[in-house]
Design an enzyme around this catalytic site. Structure first.
Site, PDB file in Angstrom:
ATOM      1  N   HIS A 131      -4.152  -8.334   3.844  1.00  0.00           N
ATOM      2  CA  HIS A 131      -4.763  -7.221   2.657  1.00  0.00           C
ATOM      3  C   HIS A 131      -4.530  -7.663   1.183  1.00  0.00           C
ATOM      4  O   HIS A 131      -3.556  -8.799   0.654  1.00  0.00           O
ATOM      5  CB  HIS A 131      -3.746  -5.824   3.017  1.00  0.00           C
ATOM      6  N   ASP A 159       4.199  -9.255   5.335  1.00  0.00           N
ATOM      7  CA  ASP A 159       4.168  -7.804   5.682  1.00  0.00           C
ATOM      8  C   ASP A 159       3.994  -7.229   7.122  1.00  0.00           C
ATOM      9  O   ASP A 159       2.868  -7.211   7.577  1.00  0.00           O
ATOM     10  CB  ASP A 159       2.384  -7.584   4.932  1.00  0.00           C
ATOM     11  N   GLN A 173       1.012  -2.574   9.229  1.00  0.00           N
ATOM     12  CA  GLN A 173       0.641  -2.047  10.745  1.00  0.00           C
ATOM     13  C   GLN A 173       1.240  -2.019  12.002  1.00  0.00           C
ATOM     14  O   GLN A 173       1.308  -1.667  12.618  1.00  0.00           O
ATOM     15  CB  GLN A 173      -1.069  -3.049  10.743  1.00  0.00           C
ATOM     16  N   LYS A 193       2.258   5.603   7.678  1.00  0.00           N
ATOM     17  CA  LYS A 193       1.516   4.983   8.654  1.00  0.00           C
ATOM     18  C   LYS A 193       1.854   5.116  10.397  1.00  0.00           C
ATOM     19  O   LYS A 193       1.799   4.928  10.963  1.00  0.00           O
ATOM     20  CB  LYS A 193       1.342   3.094   8.580  1.00  0.00           C
ATOM     21  N   CYS A 251      -9.943  -3.389   2.343  1.00  0.00           N
ATOM     22  CA  CYS A 251      -9.026  -3.910   0.870  1.00  0.00           C
ATOM     23  C   CYS A 251      -8.312  -5.490   1.187  1.00  0.00           C
ATOM     24  O   CYS A 251      -7.686  -6.128   1.237  1.00  0.00           O
ATOM     25  CB  CYS A 251      -7.239  -3.390   0.833  1.00  0.00           C
TER      26      CYS A 251
END
Length: 408
Positions: free
Chosen positions: A125, A202, A205, A228, A365
């Protein structure tokens, strides 16, 4: 969370007021969960209760409201630490993953010298791409990119080739937001450490969808965002190993992160507040704590299993539709990225919206990834714990309408 059970999705759906609304006269089918999740009434009520009953700044005032706000805010930090199996001092509140990754890019590169190497992947991303890229340009560092194979999985040889003794930082997404690839972050962390590099993950998700154990993953830093994972917007988390956080430079300066300020110099607060300058997003932090309570009660392994079940159903159904190209690996998270032959992803999204189905369309993104895939955009359906097979059927019927309208 070790005992698994079948989720009562209809019961869960009752906790989400927004799922009762209609869009263009059709029941809302919300398949844009990779962008942001919806919020249960428990989180909404916690935000409302804070502002109505004990709205005050934290860590400053010794009056009753200030004490209550501080206790609730720091209790949320405790919940998050337990949720990811970390220490309380290792949980830094930010406003989102993007700010967290900028914090790390700024702080971790400040001591590097020209020619030192940073490794990311082609899947990243922009939030885990641009900060490292720009710091590398500014400091004369070298950027290297782990390549993907034909299934949009990280190539094993490329991992070993790119992470070397010259590598100082490796930063990899746990799950690709664009194509759903679940990356082997534990294995990559081991390779990074064998080469003396720091490992950043990261987890934007992953945190909403799977059990997380910082001790097991053994990354040096792990970043995720509240919105999220059923929480409010405006709050995120950086996990960092305590011994590393203690030696790092702060990213933001000002109130709250100080210990003592003199005309000559400033000393900084202890962890975790050293990295939390200014008045934080108090209500949002408390709300994220409530979201973590909600997820923990259901069980993250149960959510992961349900995601897999619904994804399998959606994959089976979409394969029955001619003229659909699906991107990403066979084993993936609950993200279905696709294109309809001859139809732009934005048109697909617009027609689905007219049927009440909310999906994402665009480059997600991830423009570098799109260039590798040789496309400009995909349509993306992403699922979560409140979605149903009936909603998938509505989505598939809407795709047939797209095909009919465009004659494909």
């Amino acid at each position: 969370q070790t005992q698994t059970k079948t989720l009562d999705v209809e019961q869960i759906r009752k906790d989400f007021p927004i799922l009762q609304r209609k869009v263009h006269g059709k029941p809302l089918v919300y398949f844009d969960n990779a962008a942001t999740s919806q919020k249960p009434k428990q989180v909404l009520e916690a935000l409302d209760f804070y502002y109505k009953n004990y709205n005050a700044n934290v860590h400053r005032s010794i009056h009753q409201l200030g004490e209550e706000a501080t206790a609730a805010y720091e209790k949320a930090r405790e919940k998050i630490a337990e949720f990811i199996n970390a220490q309380y001092e290792e949980v830094i509140f930010t406003k989102n993953s993007t700010e967290g990754l900028n914090l790390l890019a700024y702080s971790l590169t400040s001591g590097l010298k020209q020619g030192d190497e940073i490794v990311i992947s082609q899947l990243e991303h922009h939030s885990n791409f641009v900060p490292w890229q720009q710091m590398a340009k500014h400091l004369g560092l070298k950027m290297k990119f782990i390549e993907i194979n034909e299934n949009a999985e990280l190539d094993e040889e490329s991992i070993k080739k790119n992470i070397t003794k010259k590598t100082k930082v490796v930063s990899i997404g746990h799950i690709s937001n664009a194509v759903g690839t679940i990356n082997p972050v534990e294995d990559i962390a081991k390779i990074a450490h064998e080469n003396g590099a720091l490992m950043v993950v990261d987890g934007s998700q992953a945190a909403p969808h799977m059990p997380l154990d910082m001790k097991k993953i053994d990354s040096d830093f792990y970043v995720f965002t509240g919105h999220k994972m059923l929480g409010p917007t405006g709050v995120g988390v950086v996990y960092g190993k305590k011994e590393l956080l203690e030696t790092m430079r702060p990213f933001l300066y000002g109130g709250e992160m100080i210990n003592e300020v003199k005309f000559e110099d400033t000393t900084f607060n202890k962890l975790p507040w050293k990295f939390e300058a200014g008045t934080p997003n108090i209500a949002e932090g408390i709300g994220l704590g409530v979201a973590v309570d909600y997820l923990t009660k259901i069980g993250m392994q149960n959510i992961f299993n349900r995601d897999r079940e619904l994804l399998d159903y959606a994959m089976q159904k979409i394969r029955e539709v001619d003229g659909i190209i699906v991107y990403g690996p066979k084993e993936r998270a609950s993200i279905l990225s696709f294109n309809v032959n001859g139809v732009h992803a934005h048109d697909v999204s617009q027609i689905l919206d007219s049927e009440g189905v909310a999906i994402r369309a665009g480059h997600h993104c991830c423009m570098p990834l799109m260039s590798v895939l040789g496309i400009t955009a995909t349509a993306r359906a992403s699922f979560y714990l409140y979605n149903t097979e009936q909603e998938v059927d509505t989505f598939i019927n809407a795709l047939h309408k797209v095909k009919k309208m465009f004659g494909v």
